[in-house]
Design a protein around this motif. Structure first.
Motif, PDB file in Angstrom:
ATOM      1  N   HIS A   4       0.843  -1.200   0.000  1.00  0.00           N
ATOM      2  CA  HIS A   4       0.000   0.000   0.000  1.00  0.00           C
ATOM      3  C   HIS A   4       0.881   1.255   0.000  1.00  0.00           C
ATOM      4  O   HIS A   4       0.592   2.233  -0.702  1.00  0.00           O
ATOM      5  CB  HIS A   4      -0.922  -0.019   1.225  1.00  0.00           C
ATOM      6  CG  HIS A   4      -1.877   1.132   1.253  1.00  0.00           C
ATOM      7  ND1 HIS A   4      -2.968   1.197   0.433  1.00  0.00           N
ATOM      8  CD2 HIS A   4      -1.877   2.282   1.977  1.00  0.00           C
ATOM      9  CE1 HIS A   4      -3.615   2.331   0.657  1.00  0.00           C
ATOM     10  NE2 HIS A   4      -2.967   3.009   1.588  1.00  0.00           N
ATOM     11  N   ALA A   5       1.971   1.205   0.775  1.00  0.00           N
ATOM     12  CA  ALA A   5       2.879   2.364   0.859  1.00  0.00           C
ATOM     13  C   ALA A   5       3.511   2.650  -0.515  1.00  0.00           C
ATOM     14  O   ALA A   5       3.699   3.813  -0.887  1.00  0.00           O
ATOM     15  CB  ALA A   5       3.951   2.107   1.912  1.00  0.00           C
ATOM     16  N   ILE A   6       3.827   1.600  -1.273  1.00  0.00           N
ATOM     17  CA  ILE A   6       4.385   1.803  -2.626  1.00  0.00           C
ATOM     18  C   ILE A   6       3.370   2.563  -3.481  1.00  0.00           C
ATOM     19  O   ILE A   6       3.702   3.530  -4.162  1.00  0.00           O
ATOM     20  CB  ILE A   6       4.686   0.438  -3.309  1.00  0.00           C
ATOM     21  CG1 ILE A   6       5.829  -0.285  -2.615  1.00  0.00           C
ATOM     22  CG2 ILE A   6       4.951   0.597  -4.807  1.00  0.00           C
ATOM     23  CD1 ILE A   6       7.204   0.044  -3.113  1.00  0.00           C
ATOM     24  N   LYS A   7       2.106   2.134  -3.419  1.00  0.00           N
ATOM     25  CA  LYS A   7       1.072   2.797  -4.229  1.00  0.00           C
ATOM     26  C   LYS A   7       0.948   4.263  -3.831  1.00  0.00           C
ATOM     27  O   LYS A   7       0.822   5.139  -4.671  1.00  0.00           O
ATOM     28  CB  LYS A   7      -0.279   2.110  -4.025  1.00  0.00           C
ATOM     29  CG  LYS A   7      -0.356   0.717  -4.620  1.00  0.00           C
ATOM     30  CD  LYS A   7      -1.785   0.222  -4.452  1.00  0.00           C
ATOM     31  CE  LYS A   7      -1.904  -1.252  -4.612  1.00  0.00           C
ATOM     32  NZ  LYS A   7      -3.192  -1.791  -4.236  1.00  0.00           N
ATOM     33  N   LYS A   8       0.997   4.524  -2.543  1.00  0.00           N
ATOM     34  CA  LYS A   8       0.903   5.913  -2.049  1.00  0.00           C
ATOM     35  C   LYS A   8       2.095   6.719  -2.567  1.00  0.00           C
ATOM     36  O   LYS A   8       1.960   7.862  -2.961  1.00  0.00           O
ATOM     37  CB  LYS A   8       0.953   5.939  -0.512  1.00  0.00           C
ATOM     38  CG  LYS A   8      -0.292   5.484   0.152  1.00  0.00           C
ATOM     39  CD  LYS A   8      -1.236   6.620   0.200  1.00  0.00           C
ATOM     40  CE  LYS A   8      -2.079   6.675   1.417  1.00  0.00           C
ATOM     41  NZ  LYS A   8      -3.241   7.523   1.177  1.00  0.00           N
ATOM     42  N   TYR A   9       3.274   6.097  -2.512  1.00  0.00           N
ATOM     43  CA  TYR A   9       4.498   6.816  -2.868  1.00  0.00           C
ATOM     44  C   TYR A   9       4.499   7.213  -4.346  1.00  0.00           C
ATOM     45  O   TYR A   9       4.908   8.310  -4.700  1.00  0.00           O
ATOM     46  CB  TYR A   9       5.722   5.949  -2.540  1.00  0.00           C
ATOM     47  CG  TYR A   9       7.013   6.687  -2.744  1.00  0.00           C
ATOM     48  CD1 TYR A   9       7.485   7.557  -1.769  1.00  0.00           C
ATOM     49  CD2 TYR A   9       7.746   6.546  -3.913  1.00  0.00           C
ATOM     50  CE1 TYR A   9       8.647   8.279  -1.961  1.00  0.00           C
ATOM     51  CE2 TYR A   9       8.917   7.250  -4.117  1.00  0.00           C
ATOM     52  CZ  TYR A   9       9.365   8.119  -3.138  1.00  0.00           C
ATOM     53  OH  TYR A   9      10.520   8.823  -3.334  1.00  0.00           O
ATOM     54  N   ILE A  10       4.017   6.307  -5.216  1.00  0.00           N
ATOM     55  CA  ILE A  10       4.068   6.638  -6.653  1.00  0.00           C
ATOM     56  C   ILE A  10       2.894   7.519  -7.072  1.00  0.00           C
ATOM     57  O   ILE A  10       2.861   8.036  -8.173  1.00  0.00           O
ATOM     58  CB  ILE A  10       4.170   5.381  -7.550  1.00  0.00           C
ATOM     59  CG1 ILE A  10       2.963   4.461  -7.340  1.00  0.00           C
ATOM     60  CG2 ILE A  10       5.474   4.651  -7.329  1.00  0.00           C
ATOM     61  CD1 ILE A  10       2.989   3.241  -8.238  1.00  0.00           C
TER      62      ILE A  10
END
Ligand SMILES: Cc1cc2nc3c(=O)[nH]c(=O)nc-3n(C[C@H](O)[C@H](O)[C@H](O)COP(=O)(O)OP(=O)(O)OC[C@H]3O[C@@H](n4cnc5c(N)ncnc54)[C@H](O)[C@@H]3O)c2cc1C
Ligand code: SF4
Length: 314
Positions: free
Chosen positions: A104-110
């Motif tokens: 989820h954090a990856i999706k938020k970051y990109i």
């Protein structure tokens, strides 16, 4: 595109028995990541570096092989999101594997940009344990056995894939115990956020989700569960593509989702009632006190026995 709420479920086993032996369950992660590496892609996943747990980037099978097996400690993921984005912008195929909160954090970051070249694999996740307890435990074992511990493995399959035994490796000997297993399963030492995890549901963060498949007598599979079977949830069209691309490397069969609705897919872990007292004691008392009061190891005298049952390596 949003992942489905109704994933397609499979029992999966890698055809290579050595890979199954080195993986936590059926070696599905290796099969999926092989395909990405063969296309020149990049894999991100969690490894042990000595006794530390962290995420790394790999472009070779050797690097990726280090990601095999579950580490039940929170992984240090510093700088990884930045590297993932760089690889995505350089048009590389990127497979990121980790806990649902990390995906989820990856999706938020990109952000809002849709990257067709990003594949996310999340794991069925009960929760990760305190790094502080892990470090204290390693120091305790090292002192007890009077040699430095150079590496470690959770749930060594030589004791059977359903067992939870931690193996510590010194330079010449190996030692086994179940202290971390007890402290985790007794619900004392998960990270505080894991007790209110918002990802314990079927709206998965990954294109694919990996877990352990616990079979019963009614579940008739065309392959044995002697050394581990992966539960694979296919949550998106992209996930199905990866699954199909690795078909020649695995044996698999579709299974009914109701057969594998294990707790970590739908229920948050309740903290142990006396968790606060545990932590008060943890801060005040010795590690041996914690073992004798909060684990089965001393009560059954197994830890002493295990420590004595050292095996000469090599
Ligand atoms: C902390 C934790 C809790 C888990 N809880 C459950 C559970 O309750 N029920 C269940 O069915 N399965 C659980 N699993 C998943 C399961 O143990 C296996 O990871 C999964 O079945 C994959 O097995 P494999 O044979 O396909 O792959 P393996 O080759 O063993 O793959 C390991 C994969 O796990 C990732 N990984 C390992 N440790 C970590 C970590 N600390 N943080 C992030 N990613 C990590 C690696 O990056 C790699 O992608 C948990 C795993 C972890 C790490
Ligand atoms: S239990 Fe939830 S919050 Fe804890 S590591 Fe797993 S996904 Fe993250």
């Amino acid at each position: 595109m949003t992942n489905t709420n109704y994933p397609i479920c499979y029992a999966v086993k890698n055809k290579n028995i050595d890979i199954v032996a080195q993986s936590r369950s059926g070696g599905a992660f290796t099969a999926f990541s092989d395909d990405v590496l063969e296309k020149g892609g990049v894999i991100y996943g969690c490894v042990f570096e000595g006794l530390k747990v962290l995420h790394i980037r790999a472009v070779s099978k050797e690097g990726r092989d280090r990601m095999r097996n579950s580490k039940y400690i929170q992984s240090n993921i510093e700088n990884i999101y930045l590297q993932v984005k760089k690889d995505l912008d350089a048009q590389k195929i990127v497979l990121f594997s980790g806990t649902p909160c990390q995906c989820h954090a990856i999706k938020k970051y990109i952000g809002n940009k849709v990257y067709e070249n990003l594949i996310l694999i999340d794991i069925v996740c009960q929760g990760v344990a305190s790094t502080k307890v892990w470090e204290d435990y390693c120091a305790y074992v090292s002192k007890k056995v009077k040699e430095p511990i150079v590496s470690v493995s959770f749930r060594n399959k030589k004791f059977g894939w359903k067992s939870h035994i931690e193996s510590f490796y010194g330079n010449k000997k190996e030692y086994h115990s179940g202290i971390m297993r007890d402290l985790i399963s007794n619900r004392y030492i998960l990270r505080p956020s894991c007790y209110s995890c918002p990802y314990k549901n079927m709206q998965r963060q990954g294109d694919l989700t990996l877990g352990d498949l616990w079979t019963d007598e009614q579940m008739k599979l065309p392959f044995n569960d002697y050394d581990g079977i992966s539960l694979v949830l296919v949550n998106s069209d992209k996930g199905q593509e990866i699954f199909n691309a690795s078909a020649s490397k695995t044996e698999s069969i579709r299974i009914d989702i109701t057969r594998c609705k294990q707790r970590s897919l739908h229920t948050q872990v309740e903290p142990q009632k006396n968790r606060e007292a545990f932590w008060k004691n943890y801060k005040k008392r010795s590690f041996s006190y914690i073992i004798s009061h909060y684990t089965t190891e001393t009560r059954t005298n197994r830890f002493k026995k295990f420590i004595k049952q050292v095996v000469r390596r090599g």
